[in-house]
Design an enzyme around this catalytic site. Sequence first.
Site, PDB file in Angstrom:
ATOM      1  N   GLU A  91       0.811  -1.205   0.000  1.00 39.14           N
ATOM      2  CA  GLU A  91       0.000   0.000   0.000  1.00 39.14           C
ATOM      3  C   GLU A  91       0.853   1.268   0.000  1.00 39.14           C
ATOM      4  OE1 GLU A  91      -4.036  -1.650   1.969  1.00 39.14           O
ATOM      5  OE2 GLU A  91      -2.488  -1.124   3.396  1.00 39.14           O
ATOM      6  N   CYS A 104       3.401   8.342   1.536  1.00 37.05           N
ATOM      7  CA  CYS A 104       3.947   7.319   2.430  1.00 37.05           C
ATOM      8  C   CYS A 104       4.136   6.033   1.626  1.00 37.05           C
ATOM      9  CB  CYS A 104       2.980   7.112   3.595  1.00 37.05           C
ATOM     10  SG  CYS A 104       3.524   5.865   4.754  1.00 37.05           S
ATOM     11  N   CYS A 111       6.862  -7.576   6.826  1.00 37.45           N
ATOM     12  CA  CYS A 111       8.028  -7.144   7.598  1.00 37.45           C
ATOM     13  C   CYS A 111       8.459  -8.302   8.484  1.00 37.45           C
ATOM     14  CB  CYS A 111       7.664  -5.930   8.456  1.00 37.45           C
ATOM     15  SG  CYS A 111       9.076  -5.247   9.357  1.00 37.45           S
ATOM     16  N   CYS A 115       6.891  -6.273  15.278  1.00 37.99           N
ATOM     17  CA  CYS A 115       6.572  -5.407  16.419  1.00 37.99           C
ATOM     18  C   CYS A 115       5.132  -5.711  16.853  1.00 37.99           C
ATOM     19  CB  CYS A 115       6.717  -3.939  16.040  1.00 37.99           C
ATOM     20  SG  CYS A 115       8.394  -3.520  15.530  1.00 37.99           S
ATOM     21  N   CYS A 118       1.979  -3.563  15.493  1.00 40.93           N
ATOM     22  CA  CYS A 118       1.943  -3.194  14.066  1.00 40.93           C
ATOM     23  C   CYS A 118       1.287  -4.291  13.241  1.00 40.93           C
ATOM     24  CB  CYS A 118       3.368  -2.951  13.583  1.00 40.93           C
ATOM     25  SG  CYS A 118       3.484  -2.660  11.811  1.00 40.93           S
ATOM     26  N   GLY A 164       6.900  -2.413   5.877  1.00 42.40           N
ATOM     27  CA  GLY A 164       8.280  -2.881   5.798  1.00 42.40           C
ATOM     28  C   GLY A 164       9.295  -2.035   6.523  1.00 42.40           C
ATOM     29  N   GLU A 165      10.474  -2.612   6.704  1.00 40.66           N
ATOM     30  CA  GLU A 165      11.586  -1.912   7.351  1.00 40.66           C
ATOM     31  C   GLU A 165      12.560  -1.492   6.246  1.00 40.66           C
ATOM     32  OE1 GLU A 165      12.818  -0.585  10.256  1.00 40.66           O
ATOM     33  OE2 GLU A 165      14.487  -0.165   8.911  1.00 40.66           O
ATOM     34  N   SER A 196      12.080   6.061   7.831  1.00 40.27           N
ATOM     35  CA  SER A 196      11.689   5.689   9.188  1.00 40.27           C
ATOM     36  C   SER A 196      12.210   4.292   9.469  1.00 40.27           C
ATOM     37  CB  SER A 196      10.166   5.712   9.324  1.00 40.27           C
ATOM     38  OG  SER A 196       9.785   5.234  10.602  1.00 40.27           O
ATOM     39  N   SER A 218      11.641   4.821  15.119  1.00 39.57           N
ATOM     40  CA  SER A 218      10.489   4.337  15.885  1.00 39.57           C
ATOM     41  C   SER A 218      10.984   3.938  17.263  1.00 39.57           C
ATOM     42  CB  SER A 218       9.878   3.126  15.175  1.00 39.57           C
ATOM     43  OG  SER A 218       9.271   3.549  13.977  1.00 39.57           O
ATOM     44  N   LEU A 219      10.725   4.773  18.239  1.00 43.53           N
ATOM     45  CA  LEU A 219      11.256   4.547  19.587  1.00 43.53           C
ATOM     46  C   LEU A 219      10.259   3.727  20.414  1.00 43.53           C
ATOM     47  CD1 LEU A 219      13.726   5.298  21.321  1.00 43.53           C
ATOM     48  CD2 LEU A 219      12.458   7.315  22.078  1.00 43.53           C
ATOM     49  N   HIS A 220       9.112   4.312  20.661  1.00 47.74           N
ATOM     50  CA  HIS A 220       7.957   3.634  21.281  1.00 47.74           C
ATOM     51  C   HIS A 220       8.110   3.188  22.730  1.00 47.74           C
ATOM     52  CE1 HIS A 220       6.480   3.976  17.321  1.00 47.74           C
ATOM     53  NE2 HIS A 220       7.020   2.901  16.828  1.00 47.74           N
ATOM     54  N   ASN A 295      -3.312   3.081  16.284  1.00 49.19           N
ATOM     55  CA  ASN A 295      -4.428   2.734  15.401  1.00 49.19           C
ATOM     56  C   ASN A 295      -4.729   1.259  15.538  1.00 49.19           C
ATOM     57  OD1 ASN A 295      -4.971   5.275  14.044  1.00 49.19           O
ATOM     58  ND2 ASN A 295      -2.902   5.044  13.235  1.00 49.19           N
ATOM     59  N   CYS A 338      -1.332   5.062  10.140  1.00 49.80           N
ATOM     60  CA  CYS A 338      -0.090   4.379  10.523  1.00 49.80           C
ATOM     61  C   CYS A 338      -0.394   3.023  11.129  1.00 49.80           C
ATOM     62  CB  CYS A 338       0.655   5.140  11.613  1.00 49.80           C
ATOM     63  SG  CYS A 338       0.980   6.821  11.243  1.00 49.80           S
TER      64      CYS A 338
HETATM   65  N1  SAH Z   1       9.450  -0.179   9.712  1.00 52.70           N
HETATM   66  C1  SAH Z   1       9.611   1.203   9.842  1.00 52.70           C
HETATM   67  C2  SAH Z   1       8.694   2.024   8.978  1.00 52.70           C
HETATM   68  C3  SAH Z   1       7.246   1.595   8.870  1.00 52.70           C
HETATM   69  S1  SAH Z   1       6.195   1.774  10.259  1.00 52.70           S
HETATM   70  C4  SAH Z   1       9.498   1.625  11.282  1.00 52.70           C
HETATM   71  O1  SAH Z   1       9.106   0.809  12.103  1.00 52.70           O
HETATM   72  O2  SAH Z   1       9.857   2.766  11.578  1.00 52.70           O
HETATM   73  C5  SAH Z   1       5.714   3.464  10.312  1.00 52.70           C
HETATM   74  C6  SAH Z   1       5.388   3.974  11.719  1.00 52.70           C
HETATM   75  O3  SAH Z   1       4.074   3.574  12.168  1.00 52.70           O
HETATM   76  C7  SAH Z   1       6.364   3.454  12.743  1.00 52.70           C
HETATM   77  O4  SAH Z   1       6.739   4.450  13.652  1.00 52.70           O
HETATM   78  C8  SAH Z   1       5.544   2.397  13.410  1.00 52.70           C
HETATM   79  O5  SAH Z   1       6.076   2.077  14.648  1.00 52.70           O
HETATM   80  C9  SAH Z   1       4.186   3.035  13.474  1.00 52.70           C
HETATM   81  N2  SAH Z   1       3.114   2.092  13.751  1.00 52.70           N
HETATM   82  C10 SAH Z   1       3.117   0.760  13.546  1.00 52.70           C
HETATM   83  N3  SAH Z   1       1.937   0.216  13.944  1.00 52.70           N
HETATM   84  C11 SAH Z   1       1.175   1.223  14.403  1.00 52.70           C
HETATM   85  C12 SAH Z   1      -0.164   1.310  14.917  1.00 52.70           C
HETATM   86  N4  SAH Z   1      -0.932   0.228  15.029  1.00 52.70           N
HETATM   87  N5  SAH Z   1      -0.633   2.520  15.265  1.00 52.70           N
HETATM   88  C13 SAH Z   1       0.138   3.618  15.116  1.00 52.70           C
HETATM   89  N6  SAH Z   1       1.390   3.603  14.641  1.00 52.70           N
HETATM   90  C14 SAH Z   1       1.915   2.418  14.281  1.00 52.70           C
HETATM   91 FE1  SF4 Z   2       8.123  -3.698  10.748  1.00 49.94          FE
HETATM   92 FE2  SF4 Z   2       8.047  -1.078  11.343  1.00 49.94          FE
HETATM   93 FE3  SF4 Z   2       5.858  -2.606  11.656  1.00 49.94          FE
HETATM   94 FE4  SF4 Z   2       7.964  -2.936  13.293  1.00 49.94          FE
HETATM   95  S1  SF4 Z   2       6.675  -1.083  13.110  1.00 49.94           S
HETATM   96  S2  SF4 Z   2       6.793  -4.592  12.305  1.00 49.94           S
HETATM   97  S3  SF4 Z   2       9.650  -2.554  11.911  1.00 49.94           S
HETATM   98  S4  SF4 Z   2       6.855  -2.139   9.752  1.00 49.94           S
END
Ligand code: SAH
Ligand code: SF4
Length: 359
Positions: A91, A104, A111, A115, A118, A164-165, A196, A218-220, A295, A338
């Site tokens: 997408e 985006c 991926c 995580c 995600c 994806g990463e 990212s 992506s710290l989180h 989300n 996201c």
């Molecule tokens: N793999 C890369 C880029 C894609 S994810 C990364 O992890 O940075 C894009 C962003 O959306 C990242 O910061 C990811 O952590 C965040 N993200 C993933 N799942 C999400 C969700 N369910 N709600 C909000 N943000 C999310």
């Molecule tokens: Fe992959 Fe980024 Fe999603 Fe983590 S947040 S599973 S690195 S796409």
Amino acid sequence: MTVNLLGLDAQALEAFVAEIGEKPFRAKQLMRWVHRYRESRFTDMSDLAKTLRDKLAGAAVVAAPRVINDGVSEDGTRKWLLDVGNGNAVETVFIPEANRGTLCISTQAGCTLACEFCSTGKQGFNRNLTAAEIVGQLWLANRALGATSKGGRVVSNVVLMGMGEPLLNFDNVVPALRLMLDDNAYGLSRRRVTVSTSGIVPLIDRLREECPVALAVSLHAPSDALRDRLMPINRKYPLRELLAACVRYLDRAPRDFITFEYVMLSGVNDGELQARELIALLADVPSKVNLIPFNPFPGAEFQCSPREVIRRLSDSLNAAGIVTTTRKTRGEDIDAACGQLVGQVQDRTRRVIRMEKVA
Ligand code: SAH
Ligand code: SF4
């Protein structure tokens, strides 16, 4: 073998042109036709000699992924589902705002990093996208949005934040980035293109050497204990190493800060303790923090933090001098927000595990 010109950066295009016995300046001409004018038919490349056009028709194509679905959200966000072969689809999302238009882009079908929060991570991994499939998303979006070459560019910013990463597909991502920056192609400035990453430390260093665009991490979570749980990659590259790589990145970065993304998970990473830990953690790293409301997606185990909790964290960070913004959720009604991107992925990792179990 037929070459797809869409994925060739300046150097690769020059090599291709030399291979078919043409002068180097043809590479520039071709790049303009392909990316600036988004022309896929060699017969319409009017300032190329007929003999060259015939040669190209025999040796090359300009092929972007096929659009399977094209959806527009109530807020103007637009999402394309793109066929990348073998039952896989990724997408791409366009987010229009008053003063910019952000695209985006996805870099992998699925991926590998899994995580917890995600949806892309939950569905497993199929394969890396090619450079043509990555830059092809920008090519298609510009085409669909009717951007003209005369300043009517609608996509002003690109973020590699789709499925994806990006850094785990380095060899395809970098040529695609180079095309985004190339004046003969899209001519975006390095600060308008953001990668990212979940924090692949050695590849952050490599990006710094080879193509330092803006970086978002992506710290989180502000502690290794919590981050290990939310993002398994942290067990390999813990916070101290990740932040050191961010500091190293800054001396080549187009901006003088790193953006840290922080998804708001209710009762998990959004309390006063985490606020204090975050402030201490980022004390020595010029940073901006972007809070992302979580989300939901089917089967998700988390809930988004309440609005007042998000505001409290934002206020605490801002008060400590860390510029913090909260991302507005866009395109929710078409699952374009996201972490909601799932496309269609024939998961090969899980299939392998399943087969092992059967054996
Ligand atoms: N793999 C890369 C880029 C894609 S994810 C990364 O992890 O940075 C894009 C962003 O959306 C990242 O910061 C990811 O952590 C965040 N993200 C993933 N799942 C999400 C969700 N369910 N709600 C909000 N943000 C999310
Ligand atoms: Fe992959 Fe980024 Fe999603 Fe983590 S947040 S599973 S690195 S796409």
